[in-house]
Design a protein around this motif. Sequence first.
Motif, PDB file in Angstrom:
ATOM      1  N   HIS A 180       4.552  16.762  21.797  1.00 52.38           N
ATOM      2  CA  HIS A 180       4.136  17.945  21.026  1.00 52.38           C
ATOM      3  C   HIS A 180       4.992  19.159  21.374  1.00 52.38           C
ATOM      4  N   ILE A 181       5.167  19.436  22.657  1.00 55.12           N
ATOM      5  CA  ILE A 181       5.934  20.609  23.087  1.00 55.12           C
ATOM      6  C   ILE A 181       7.412  20.445  22.753  1.00 55.12           C
ATOM      7  N   SER A 182       7.966  19.255  23.014  1.00 51.87           N
ATOM      8  CA  SER A 182       9.385  19.027  22.753  1.00 51.87           C
ATOM      9  C   SER A 182       9.714  19.180  21.269  1.00 51.87           C
ATOM     10  N   LEU A 183       8.884  18.592  20.416  1.00 55.55           N
ATOM     11  CA  LEU A 183       9.116  18.712  18.972  1.00 55.55           C
ATOM     12  C   LEU A 183       8.996  20.159  18.511  1.00 55.55           C
ATOM     13  N   ALA A 184       8.028  20.886  19.073  1.00 55.22           N
ATOM     14  CA  ALA A 184       7.851  22.288  18.698  1.00 55.22           C
ATOM     15  C   ALA A 184       9.115  23.088  18.989  1.00 55.22           C
ATOM     16  N   PHE A 185       9.721  22.860  20.150  1.00 56.87           N
ATOM     17  CA  PHE A 185      10.899  23.651  20.507  1.00 56.87           C
ATOM     18  C   PHE A 185      12.161  23.160  19.800  1.00 56.87           C
ATOM     19  N   ILE A 186      12.216  21.897  19.446  1.00 62.87           N
ATOM     20  CA  ILE A 186      13.325  21.438  18.601  1.00 62.87           C
ATOM     21  C   ILE A 186      13.255  22.143  17.248  1.00 62.87           C
ATOM     22  N   SER A 187      12.034  22.251  16.705  1.00 60.78           N
ATOM     23  CA  SER A 187      11.870  22.957  15.426  1.00 60.78           C
ATOM     24  C   SER A 187      12.204  24.435  15.586  1.00 60.78           C
ATOM     25  N   TYR A 188      11.798  25.044  16.706  1.00 62.24           N
ATOM     26  CA  TYR A 188      12.127  26.453  16.949  1.00 62.24           C
ATOM     27  C   TYR A 188      13.642  26.661  16.956  1.00 62.24           C
ATOM     28  N   GLY A 189      14.361  25.725  17.586  1.00 59.19           N
ATOM     29  CA  GLY A 189      15.814  25.842  17.631  1.00 59.19           C
ATOM     30  C   GLY A 189      16.432  25.758  16.249  1.00 59.19           C
ATOM     31  N   ALA A 190      15.991  24.772  15.447  1.00 63.86           N
ATOM     32  CA  ALA A 190      16.528  24.614  14.090  1.00 63.86           C
ATOM     33  C   ALA A 190      16.198  25.824  13.228  1.00 63.86           C
TER      34      ALA A 190
END
Length: 274
Positions: free
Chosen positions: A132-142
């Motif tokens: 959950h956290i990793s995907l959230a920050f990948i989306s934040y980066g994109a």
Amino acid sequence: MWIQSWVFDVTIYIYAASVLLYFSDFMQSNRRVNRSAFWLLAVVWILQTAFFVTQMVAKDYFPVLTLFETLFLYSWIIVSLSLIINYIFKMHLLVFFSNIIGFAVMAIALFANPNATPALSSQLTSELLFIHISLAFISYGALSISSVLSGMYLLQNKLLKEKKWNPLLLKLPSLGILELYAYRLAMIGVPTLLLALILGMIWAYVVVKHSVWLDPKVLMSLVVIFGYGTYLYQRITASSQGKKLARLNVVAFTTILLNYLVSGSISSFHQWLR
């Protein structure tokens, strides 16, 4: 621990040097300076990756549970994406503007405690939470880089309308390219963020054991999804184009910053992010 601190300090100094060189190239085009800035940024990525790996070895969990760890992950993702995009599309200004954000995030991390331990007990952590956290920050980066592209669109549009013909215009891709890739990155970031939120809600339902729908973090996350959903809808249906669409993307990005920096600090079940 001393080695980890040393690696972090060296990384942020080299990162600062890279951003300054990119700024120098931005002010006065110099291919040698630009190349030096790029390779310094590549060194930053290597050191960040090494630091992240040492954190994983030193700790008994995937290091994305504290404020310091999430800030560091966010910066690493921005560096990674900007290097990949620049390697493929040669958007040097995108790297410069994106890494102003990335460096600012790393600078903020200096004020967080790198030795903090998660407030969440080991019984409450799971692979679901880490994903959950990793995907959230990948989306934040994109979505961060998508907003930078929209900002570059607004800059070029302003220069063209004011008929300010200067070397900066030669560095900027066409308006069509900027708009297209801003949209494509949003198309990556929004579904990823939605998946992260779904997984987070599943984790909360299993672990927290009470309704979390009125939690500030959850409500703000819904605002983020609504903002980007509006952007994508208007882009796909062509009900909004050009400058108006770019502004909407930039405004939507501000909701991400509010979501991370504000709502998380008053959330009833995100207090473990400290």
